[in-house]
Design a protein around this motif. Sequence first.
Motif, PDB file in Angstrom:
ATOM      1  N   PHE B  68       1.008  -1.161  -0.094  1.00 52.72           N
ATOM      2  CA  PHE B  68      -0.013  -0.083   0.005  1.00 52.72           C
ATOM      3  C   PHE B  68       0.930   1.151   0.004  1.00 52.72           C
ATOM      4  O   PHE B  68       0.496   2.177  -0.737  1.00 52.72           O
ATOM      5  CB  PHE B  68      -0.941  -0.061   1.116  1.00 52.72           C
ATOM      6  N   CYS B  69       1.765   1.320   0.863  1.00 54.99           N
ATOM      7  CA  CYS B  69       2.794   2.427   0.960  1.00 54.99           C
ATOM      8  C   CYS B  69       3.490   2.747  -0.256  1.00 54.99           C
ATOM      9  O   CYS B  69       3.749   3.810  -0.704  1.00 54.99           O
ATOM     10  CB  CYS B  69       3.567   2.323   2.149  1.00 54.99           C
ATOM     11  N   PHE B  72       0.795   4.073  -3.089  1.00 53.05           N
ATOM     12  CA  PHE B  72      -0.325   5.183  -2.699  1.00 53.05           C
ATOM     13  C   PHE B  72       0.307   6.481  -3.015  1.00 53.05           C
ATOM     14  O   PHE B  72       1.667   6.762  -2.952  1.00 53.05           O
ATOM     15  CB  PHE B  72      -0.585   5.123  -1.247  1.00 53.05           C
ATOM     16  N   LYS B  73      -0.359   7.265  -3.705  1.00 52.19           N
ATOM     17  CA  LYS B  73       0.104   8.556  -4.249  1.00 52.19           C
ATOM     18  C   LYS B  73      -1.172   9.536  -4.264  1.00 52.19           C
ATOM     19  O   LYS B  73      -2.238   9.266  -4.090  1.00 52.19           O
ATOM     20  CB  LYS B  73       0.236   8.398  -5.774  1.00 52.19           C
ATOM     21  N   ILE B  91      -5.845   3.596  -3.265  1.00 53.23           N
ATOM     22  CA  ILE B  91      -6.560   3.261  -1.948  1.00 53.23           C
ATOM     23  C   ILE B  91      -7.915   2.758  -2.328  1.00 53.23           C
ATOM     24  O   ILE B  91      -8.434   2.795  -3.317  1.00 53.23           O
ATOM     25  CB  ILE B  91      -6.679   4.611  -1.462  1.00 53.23           C
TER      26      ILE B  91
END
Lengths: 106, 372
Positions: B68-69, B72-73, B91
């Motif tokens: 996820f990290c 993610f933007k 997300i």
Amino acid sequence: MEHGSLTDSTSSTFSIMDEDHTLANSARFVLNQDPRVAFCGYTIPHPSEKKVNIRLQTTGDAAKDVLKDALQNLMIMCQHVRGTMDTAVVNHRAKNAAEEMDVDQN
Amino acid sequence: MPKKGTKSKKEKVDDVPNEQENKLPDYLELQRTRVVCNADAPIHTQGFQYSGAFAAMGIDNSVSVDKFCKNFKIEINRLTEDYMEFDMIGIDASIANAFRRILISEVPTMAIEKVFMADNNSVIADEVLSHRLGLIPLDADPRLFEYISENDVPNERNTIVYKLHVSCPKNSQRITVKSSELEWLPEGSQLSMSAPAQSGDKQKTFTSFSQSQKEILEKPLGVKYKDITIARLGPGQAIELEAHAVKGTGNVHAKWSPVATAWYRMLPEVVILKEVEGPQAEELVNKCRVNVFDIEDLANGGKRAVVARPRACTLCRECVMGPNEKQVELRRVRDHFIFTIESTGSMPPEVLFTEAVKILEEKCARVISELS
């Protein structure tokens, strides 16, 4: 509050007061992404009661620990979202300031 | 044994999809990452949430925190004092929706909750006037204040006091009372609860401020917009009142909602399935009310429709309707949200978003501590 059997810790229903779709739906999403989870769903028994039941069945680990891990992960994700937003705002402001300066020079 | 040889060869061919790990067949990848909007109804709206959805194919559908990290933007498109539009990429809708719900109903602000009428002989009734006052956005940072509970004494940390005293003189024109006439009282209430028992006693008022709010706040408090009409007064009419603002959240009353509204939409994706040329291209361009398509001139003098502005698409589905063969497909990207926040002014929108994310974190922390 946790409803489960004493002999089987792998499946439980968690009753959370003063919460709604906001937390339950996010938690369900994170739980469903966890390979240890066999089933996860939530329900709001009555719309005028501020309560949500989260049902969790795992493939072997204690349901309570899996839920705790999921919420911990959700918190880490939130912190990352916050950090990303802060840098995005800083970058956006810097970019705009630079563009305005260009306009002034022209 | 030629038979066996052919069999093993066949198996190898079957094994090919398994060898390409982390890659779903195209049609499943489309179902997983896109909502397809057909003329009659959208399809594949649910997606695949379960981590083991593709376990039989040897593909992991789980989303770890690291993953996820990494993906993610956030890209900000527009940011002003009270408006922000940004793209949130990578997300799930459940979390994006949690942010939206918290923004609307759980981020606290200050709003007028109690009104003490000293005089009101205008045509507007007390309760209607109070309601109008409650809806006025105040220029006060709620993070500097505390919640007040039923038994608390109003003090400088949980209450803001405003005064409104206007009158229309006789033999004059009617006047309009604007929100700018609300005057902030940093020293607290000026209305006395009862006459002092002894002449030397300090008058007992509706608040007990131990110090002036001017000392604890950096900037003076006021109203965000000076031109909101509160009431109109005819000759000889007057309003005198004191309004007490407290901290609250939007789930109690919408006046405490810090946003005019907050919403998101999934990124539209318009795909031309097969070349649209000549008069058909003209027709397609004219069909679209928001000019998603443009005409491209070809080298041989022909014309071709191209997708120029997919973001403008409102999903009216005009381009996918009709008896003709399907030329265009409308899709939405499942994990790409165009998120918009309109602040009412107490806090800038980027701060509101950060506060909303913090509230979700607090919710998690609360449940974790209850489980332990």
